[in-house]
Motif scaffolding. Structure first.
Motif, PDB file in Angstrom:
ATOM      1  N   UNK A  27       0.811  -1.212   0.000  1.00  0.00           N
ATOM      2  CA  UNK A  27       0.000   0.000   0.000  1.00  0.00           C
ATOM      3  C   UNK A  27       0.847   1.265   0.000  1.00  0.00           C
ATOM      4  N   UNK A  28       2.153   1.132   0.179  1.00  0.00           N
ATOM      5  CA  UNK A  28       3.032   2.291   0.078  1.00  0.00           C
ATOM      6  C   UNK A  28       3.221   2.750  -1.345  1.00  0.00           C
ATOM      7  N   UNK A  29       2.782   1.931  -2.311  1.00  0.00           N
ATOM      8  CA  UNK A  29       2.854   2.303  -3.726  1.00  0.00           C
ATOM      9  C   UNK A  29       1.470   2.731  -4.203  1.00  0.00           C
ATOM     10  N   UNK A  30       1.410   3.636  -5.163  1.00  0.00           N
ATOM     11  CA  UNK A  30       0.100   4.154  -5.578  1.00  0.00           C
ATOM     12  C   UNK A  30      -0.731   3.195  -6.411  1.00  0.00           C
ATOM     13  N   UNK A  83       6.927   7.754   0.819  1.00  0.00           N
ATOM     14  CA  UNK A  83       6.208   6.830  -0.037  1.00  0.00           C
ATOM     15  C   UNK A  83       5.021   7.551  -0.690  1.00  0.00           C
ATOM     16  N   UNK A  84       4.252   6.808  -1.457  1.00  0.00           N
ATOM     17  CA  UNK A  84       3.161   7.443  -2.211  1.00  0.00           C
ATOM     18  C   UNK A  84       1.879   6.624  -2.117  1.00  0.00           C
ATOM     19  N   UNK A  85       1.302   6.483  -0.935  1.00  0.00           N
ATOM     20  CA  UNK A  85       0.054   5.734  -0.814  1.00  0.00           C
ATOM     21  C   UNK A  85      -1.119   6.524  -1.396  1.00  0.00           C
ATOM     22  N   UNK A 107      -0.974  10.462   6.426  1.00  0.00           N
ATOM     23  CA  UNK A 107      -0.280   9.848   5.301  1.00  0.00           C
ATOM     24  C   UNK A 107      -0.504  10.574   3.986  1.00  0.00           C
ATOM     25  N   UNK A 108      -1.152  11.729   4.068  1.00  0.00           N
ATOM     26  CA  UNK A 108      -1.410  12.503   2.862  1.00  0.00           C
ATOM     27  C   UNK A 108      -0.094  13.039   2.299  1.00  0.00           C
TER      28      UNK A 108
END
Length: 213
Positions: free
Chosen positions: A81-84, A152-154, A211-212
């Motif tokens: 979930x750390x990847x978009x 990261x980019x969640x 986490x935004x």
């Protein structure tokens, strides 16, 4: 300027991301948070005095396998979930396996003793503090994961927060085993799981805010 030219210009000087950068970043957050949690167990709660003897018993390792397998599945889900562009349903479904396994052990355990002993096995001697301790021990690990997610980019922020909370709660419970003397499967299934679930719930609430990116 054409769109393709703009994209080429913006990406011209972008260095490639190392292959395992995401995993190393998450591992770093887990290690940092886990170290603080371990110090909290050692400094405030204390290791159980019969730890070496307990490690020769089956229940100690059942507890560790339960919390550790939950922690591993949740960690892998959090990493995805750390990847978009990734989901985590597979690892979260696999996390149900140790829960079902401990439920079966609990039923067998209760069936092997008179019903008059069930309440004592369920409550143990520390039910009032167990879930709270697991939750509190998850806080440093969750903070470490939040630090990891800053790079990261969640995109599924609530689910990412929930899995991060689940990860923190499960690893916190794993380290709590070093202190907790309870040896009943039904106790672990109830009060450990409650603390882990509370950490996941708080993570789901905080994910969209913290986490935004």
């Amino acid at each position: 300027m054409k769109t393709e030219d703009l994209i080429d210009a913006l990406s011209a000087d972008v260095a490639p991301v190392p292959r395992y950068a995401l995993s190393r970043r998450l591992l770093g957050g887990l290690v940092l948070g886990g170290a603080v949690t371990l110090l909290a167990v050692a400094g405030f709660l204390g290791f159980r005095p019969d730890l070496w003897l307990a490690m020769h018993g089956a229940m100690f390792w059942i507890k560790w396998f339960y919390t550790g397998s939950l922690a591993l599945c949740a960690s892998l889900a959090t990493a995805r979930l750390g990847r978009p562009d990734a989901g985590a349903a597979g690892w979260l479904w696999i996390a149900c396996v140790p829960v079902v396994g401990l439920m079966i052990i609990s039923i067998q355990e209760l069936a092997s003793v008179p019903s008059s002993q069930w309440l004592g096995m369920w409550l143990g001697a520390s039910w009032k503090v167990c879930s709270k301790n697991v939750f509190l021990l998850s806080v440093p690990i969750f903070a470490g994961l939040l630090w990891s997610f800053r790079r990261l980019a969640p995109t599924r922020l609530r689910l990412a927060g929930a899995t991060a909370g689940l990860t923190a709660g499960a690893w916190g419970a794993t380290l709590y085993c070093l202190h907790c003397p309870e040896s009943s499967a039904v106790f672990v299934l109830t009060w450990y799981s409650l603390g882990i679930a509370l950490a996941a719930l708080v993570g789901a609430m905080l994910g969209p805010r913290l986490m935004r990116w």
